[in-house]
Write a protein that holds these residues in place. Structure first.
Motif, short mmCIF file in Angstrom:
data_model
loop_
_atom_site.label_atom_id
_atom_site.label_comp_id
_atom_site.label_asym_id
_atom_site.label_seq_id
_atom_site.Cartn_x
_atom_site.Cartn_y
_atom_site.Cartn_z
N LYS A 1 0.84 -1.20 0.00
CA LYS A 1 0.00 0.00 0.00
C LYS A 1 0.88 1.24 0.00
O LYS A 1 2.02 1.21 0.44
N ASP A 2 0.31 2.33 -0.47
CA ASP A 2 0.99 3.64 -0.49
C ASP A 2 2.39 3.53 -1.09
O ASP A 2 3.40 3.78 -0.42
N ILE A 3 2.46 3.16 -2.35
CA ILE A 3 3.74 2.92 -3.02
C ILE A 3 4.29 4.24 -3.56
O ILE A 3 3.61 4.97 -4.28
N TRP A 4 5.53 4.52 -3.18
CA TRP A 4 6.25 5.71 -3.64
C TRP A 4 7.42 5.29 -4.50
O TRP A 4 8.09 4.30 -4.20
N ILE A 5 7.70 6.07 -5.52
CA ILE A 5 8.83 5.81 -6.42
C ILE A 5 9.60 7.12 -6.57
O ILE A 5 8.99 8.19 -6.68
N ARG A 6 10.91 6.99 -6.61
CA ARG A 6 11.72 8.18 -6.90
C ARG A 6 13.01 7.75 -7.59
O ARG A 6 13.49 6.63 -7.43
N ILE A 7 13.55 8.69 -8.35
CA ILE A 7 14.85 8.49 -8.97
C ILE A 7 15.89 8.85 -7.91
O ILE A 7 15.85 9.93 -7.33
N GLU A 8 16.79 7.92 -7.63
CA GLU A 8 17.75 8.07 -6.53
C GLU A 8 18.78 9.18 -6.77
O GLU A 8 19.08 9.94 -5.87
N ASP A 9 19.32 9.24 -7.96
CA ASP A 9 20.39 10.19 -8.23
C ASP A 9 19.79 11.53 -8.67
O ASP A 9 19.21 11.62 -9.75
N PRO A 10 19.91 12.56 -7.85
CA PRO A 10 19.30 13.84 -8.22
C PRO A 10 19.96 14.49 -9.45
O PRO A 10 19.35 15.33 -10.11
N ASP A 11 21.19 14.08 -9.76
CA ASP A 11 21.89 14.65 -10.92
C ASP A 11 21.55 13.93 -12.22
O ASP A 11 21.88 14.42 -13.29
N SER A 12 20.89 12.78 -12.13
CA SER A 12 20.58 12.05 -13.35
C SER A 12 19.25 12.54 -13.93
O SER A 12 18.45 13.19 -13.27
#
Length: 158
Positions: A86-97
């Motif tokens: 439940k409540d699945i979050w996704i993010r790109i780890e490298d802020p520079d990419s």
């Protein structure tokens, strides 16, 4: 002493000897049984711990992600475990990419409310030809059925 008394004494001594021998053997057998019971108790405890661990694992799940290119690039998130997420979050780890996720679709779907075992959902992605980056580090975070937080980091490539 008469023959009858001597015979009676010998029989009594023989009976005492047989009784002592039987007592010795029964004590030895009893102590072996006690040892077997101790081993059985240890084994039973281990089995109970394994059952409890398996039961706890059934309430946790595993998610995975991959990029799919079939008429448009999409990021597919799949529930690979035995429990719902439940409540699945996704993010790109490298802020520079470069972030290939389309922000409108991302804002509309994330946090994803619930994902049952064997199900998946997709997010629209866009990678222009000018971007040479091939690998994207992804972080997934969700709530397990037991209320604990799960997380998984992986890389997806196009």
């Amino acid at each position: 002493m008469a023959k009858f008394e001597i015979l009676s004494l010998i029989t009594s001594l023989l009976a005492i000897f047989v009784s002592c021998l039987a007592l010795y053997r029964s004590r030895k057998t009893h102590s072996e049984l006690v040892e077997f019971e101790k081993v059985h108790v240890k084994l039973s405890r281990r089995q109970i711990e394994e059952y409890e661990a398996k039961d706890a694992a059934r309430q946790k799940t595993t998610l995975g992600a991959k990029l799919i290119d079939s008429g448009g690039i999409r990021l597919q998130v799949s529930n690979l475990g035995e429990a719902s997420a439940k409540d699945i979050w996704i993010r790109i780890e490298d802020p520079d990419s470069y972030n290939p996720l389309v922000s409108g679709d991302y804002k509309q779907k994330i946090p994803y409310p619930s994902l049952n075992p064997g199900e998946d959902f997709t997010l629209t992605a866009f990678i222009p030809l000018s971007v040479t980056q091939q690998v994207y580090p992804i972080a997934l975070r969700w709530l397990n059925e037991d209320g604990t937080q799960g997380d998984f980091r992986c890389t997806v490539s196009r």
